[in-house]
Design an enzyme around this catalytic site. Structure first.
Site, PDB file in Angstrom:
ATOM      1  N   CYS A 174      37.994 -15.784  88.415  1.00  0.00           N
ATOM      2  CA  CYS A 174      37.509 -15.052  89.549  1.00  0.00           C
ATOM      3  C   CYS A 174      38.527 -13.638  89.730  1.00  0.00           C
ATOM      4  CB  CYS A 174      37.558 -15.469  91.020  1.00  0.00           C
ATOM      5  SG  CYS A 174      36.271 -16.964  90.807  1.00  0.00           S
ATOM      6  N   GLU A 175      38.370 -12.796  88.580  1.00  0.00           N
ATOM      7  CA  GLU A 175      39.098 -11.589  88.305  1.00  0.00           C
ATOM      8  C   GLU A 175      38.415 -10.771  87.373  1.00  0.00           C
ATOM      9  OE1 GLU A 175      42.940 -11.304  88.966  1.00  0.00           O
ATOM     10  OE2 GLU A 175      43.568 -13.023  89.497  1.00  0.00           O
ATOM     11  N   GLY A 179      60.243 -10.239  65.874  1.00  0.00           N
ATOM     12  CA  GLY A 179      59.506  -8.984  66.283  1.00  0.00           C
ATOM     13  C   GLY A 179      58.661  -8.371  65.171  1.00  0.00           C
ATOM     14  N   GLU A 201      64.641 -14.882  64.008  1.00  0.00           N
ATOM     15  CA  GLU A 201      63.986 -15.408  65.174  1.00  0.00           C
ATOM     16  C   GLU A 201      62.402 -15.187  65.153  1.00  0.00           C
ATOM     17  OE1 GLU A 201      65.938 -14.198  68.774  1.00  0.00           O
ATOM     18  OE2 GLU A 201      67.882 -15.214  67.986  1.00  0.00           O
ATOM     19  N   ARG A 232      55.771 -14.644  66.185  1.00  0.00           N
ATOM     20  CA  ARG A 232      54.200 -14.350  66.089  1.00  0.00           C
ATOM     21  C   ARG A 232      53.964 -14.316  64.542  1.00  0.00           C
ATOM     22  NH1 ARG A 232      51.810 -10.510  69.461  1.00  0.00           N
ATOM     23  NH2 ARG A 232      53.863  -9.692  70.203  1.00  0.00           N
ATOM     24  N   ARG A 274      46.568 -12.608  76.776  1.00  0.00           N
ATOM     25  CA  ARG A 274      46.974 -11.261  76.076  1.00  0.00           C
ATOM     26  C   ARG A 274      46.055 -10.001  76.353  1.00  0.00           C
ATOM     27  NH1 ARG A 274      47.790 -10.587  71.520  1.00  0.00           N
ATOM     28  NH2 ARG A 274      49.916  -9.507  71.643  1.00  0.00           N
TER      29      ARG A 274
HETATM   30  N1  LLP Z   1      63.722 -13.587  69.885  1.00  0.00           N
HETATM   31  C1  LLP Z   1      63.966 -13.310  71.049  1.00  0.00           C
HETATM   32  C2  LLP Z   1      65.072 -12.969  71.859  1.00  0.00           C
HETATM   33  C3  LLP Z   1      62.612 -12.740  71.727  1.00  0.00           C
HETATM   34  O1  LLP Z   1      62.622 -12.330  72.931  1.00  0.00           O
HETATM   35  C4  LLP Z   1      61.345 -12.863  71.037  1.00  0.00           C
HETATM   36  C5  LLP Z   1      60.013 -12.414  71.833  1.00  0.00           C
HETATM   37  C6  LLP Z   1      61.296 -13.233  69.809  1.00  0.00           C
HETATM   38  C7  LLP Z   1      62.530 -13.583  69.182  1.00  0.00           C
HETATM   39  C8  LLP Z   1      60.110 -13.358  69.022  1.00  0.00           C
HETATM   40  O2  LLP Z   1      59.489 -12.294  68.688  1.00  0.00           O
HETATM   41  P1  LLP Z   1      58.207 -12.209  67.711  1.00  0.00           P
HETATM   42  O3  LLP Z   1      58.703 -12.492  66.262  1.00  0.00           O
HETATM   43  O4  LLP Z   1      57.172 -13.217  68.078  1.00  0.00           O
HETATM   44  O5  LLP Z   1      57.637 -11.027  67.867  1.00  0.00           O
HETATM   45  N2  LLP Z   1      53.951 -12.442  75.256  1.00  0.00           N
HETATM   46  C9  LLP Z   1      53.936 -11.184  74.004  1.00  0.00           C
HETATM   47  C10 LLP Z   1      55.247 -11.492  73.144  1.00  0.00           C
HETATM   48  C11 LLP Z   1      56.480 -11.489  73.970  1.00  0.00           C
HETATM   49  C12 LLP Z   1      57.607 -11.604  73.010  1.00  0.00           C
HETATM   50  C13 LLP Z   1      58.998 -11.977  73.717  1.00  0.00           C
HETATM   51  N3  LLP Z   1      59.938 -12.215  73.022  1.00  0.00           N
HETATM   52  C14 LLP Z   1      52.679 -11.143  73.409  1.00  0.00           C
HETATM   53  O6  LLP Z   1      51.680 -11.841  73.566  1.00  0.00           O
HETATM   54  O7  LLP Z   1      52.653 -10.197  72.742  1.00  0.00           O
END
Ligand code: LLP
Length: 422
Positions: free
Chosen positions: A342-343, A239, A273, A276, A312
């Site tokens: 086409c959107e 996150g 975990e 990003r 995104r």
């Molecule tokens: N752990 C779990 C259970 C998750 O659901 C996620 C992301 C992460 C770890 C990793 O989170 P991060 O460190 O990457 O923030 N597609 C969206 C982001 C979706 C995140 C979903 N879960 C975007 O492009 O912003």
């Protein structure tokens, strides 16, 4: 910090001109910097050296097997959310005892796969799922290690689609029934309840929600231990946000310091975990200007990359900085950078002040390493873009561009249509 910089007026990835890759591999394409990937993984992981921990890179952010292999070989594990991601992690030779499995909808097929491979643990998100895992483990004559994903009901102050730890979200088990879930699990003979987990959202730019969630989990751990639970793992999810525009997210060491302060004497192996924060700024998306078009109300730069390649902006209204691959410091104009789909929702950037573009120019869409390629699709029957990994003065295609044959290769004509309808 990343390794995409101008030298004179040419954008480079490490020591390779981006233009060279664009010309040799074609556009659109994704380009990743190995040095940036390594740096980000190390920066995150070493922020927690003082604590027993495992950094499980979140595969969904960018699941190319070369990327998974890189982090696996740096001592990392992987956070997965599907059988497909498990398959990838194993292909990348990530040891299965470094794999954690989250997700609200694990199927029997996926549970069996993970049990067979003896992953480190399941992060369960409902009591029905826990019972299902217990049944499958019993059928397979094995045991499942389980953490309970807690929904701590904390507002992470991020985009609503990527907030995951509030009561109205589908994720995790609410704090008031976690105790009961552990109690009920005593009757389940094939699961070992070994941890708590939470992931409250993505692209967080403040540590406070992380700390608040942690405090709730810590209180739960204490209560669970009083009732005899053997909690050995605490998974704090991912996150941590990155800079796309003007954000000022905490650095990994600041995030670590704030968390570790609350984790004194916790006596758990910590799991993180991150997705990003490791890969986001380690990748760019490169696209070519096909046409420019002026209308009385808008100027459009029409590129060969679209929302099927990088969704995104369309999906979350996300901002990605766009800059020319060859910098010409002359006149600028306000434009929408749009794709060929086409959107009307197909845009990469809106109302941006960009140097005047001409047909054939290349544009770099920055911070596209996370949730870029991994969310791409074949919409409008477009081939998915290639991915390129740069290291020093060399580059490697880690995924080729799809062919038109790839587009239809898994489709079949039913017999009755073979010769056309009679
Ligand atoms: N752990 C779990 C259970 C998750 O659901 C996620 C992301 C992460 C770890 C990793 O989170 P991060 O460190 O990457 O923030 N597609 C969206 C982001 C979706 C995140 C979903 N879960 C975007 O492009 O912003």
């Amino acid at each position: 910090m990343h390794h995409f910089q101008y030298k004179q007026d040419e954008l480079y990835c490490e020591d390779v001109p981006v233009r060279r890759i664009a010309e040799e591999i074609g556009t659109p394409c994704y380009i990743y910097s190995l040095a940036t990937l390594r740096h980000h993984f190390l920066t995150f992981d070493s922020a927690f050296t003082d604590a027993r921990h495992l950094t499980c890179y979140s595969a969904k952010a960018n699941s190319n097997i070369a990327i998974l292999k890189l982090f696996g070989s740096m001592g990392g594990g992987v956070d997965i959310v599907s059988g497909g991601e498990l398959y990838r992690a194993l292909k990348a030779q990530v040891p299965s005892n470094r794999i954690v499995y989250s997700g609200v909808g694990k199927t029997v097929e996926e549970i069996d796969f993970a049990l067979r491979e003896k992953i480190l643990m399941f992060n369960i998100e409902s009591t029905q799922e826990l019972e299902q895992i217990n049944r499958r483990a019993e059928a397979m004559n094995t045991r499942a290690a389980v953490s309970v994903r807690v929904n701590p009901d904390i507002d992470p102050n991020t985009h609503p689609y990527i907030s995951t730890g509030m009561k109205r979200n589908k994720f995790g088990i609410s704090t008031d029934i976690v105790m009961q879930a552990f109690e009920d699990a005593k009757n389940l003979k094939n699961v070992d309840m070994i941890g708590l987990d939470c992931h409250i959202g993505s692209q967080l730019t403040d540590v406070t929600p992380f700390v608040d969630a942690l405090k709730r989990l810590r209180a739960l751990i204490e209560r669970l231990r009083q009732r005899g639970a053997d909690i050995r793992y605490l998974d704090l999810g991912g996150g941590l946000g990155i800079v796309y525009d003007q954000e000022a997210p905490p650095q990994p060491h600041e995030y670590a310091r704030a968390l570790l302060r609350e984790l004194q004497d916790i006596n758990c192996t910590l799991i993180f975990e991150p997705g990003r924060v490791i890969v986001g700024n380690a990748g760019i998306f490169v696209t070519r200007v096909l046409y420019t078009k002026r209308t009385p109300v808008k100027n459009f730069v029409i590129t060969d990359g679209g929302m099927n390649d990088l969704i995104r902006p369309s999906l979350y209204g996300s901002y990605h900085y766009v800059q020319p691959v060859a910098r010409n410091l002359q006149e600028t104009e306000i434009v929408d950078v749009v794709g060929p789909i086409c959107e009307s929702g197909d845009f990469l950037a809106r109302d941006r002040d960009l140097p005047l573009s001409s047909q054939g120019d290349y544009l770099a869409v920055m911070s596209a390493g996370a949730y870029g390629f991994s969310m791409s699709s074949n919409y409008n029957s477009r081939r998915r873009a290639p991915e390129v990994l740069v290291t020093g003065g060399d580059y490697f295609v880690i995924r080729r561009r799809e062919t038109w044959e790839d587009l239809v290769g898994s489709e079949t004509l039913p017999d009755f249509l073979e010769g056309g309808l009679q």
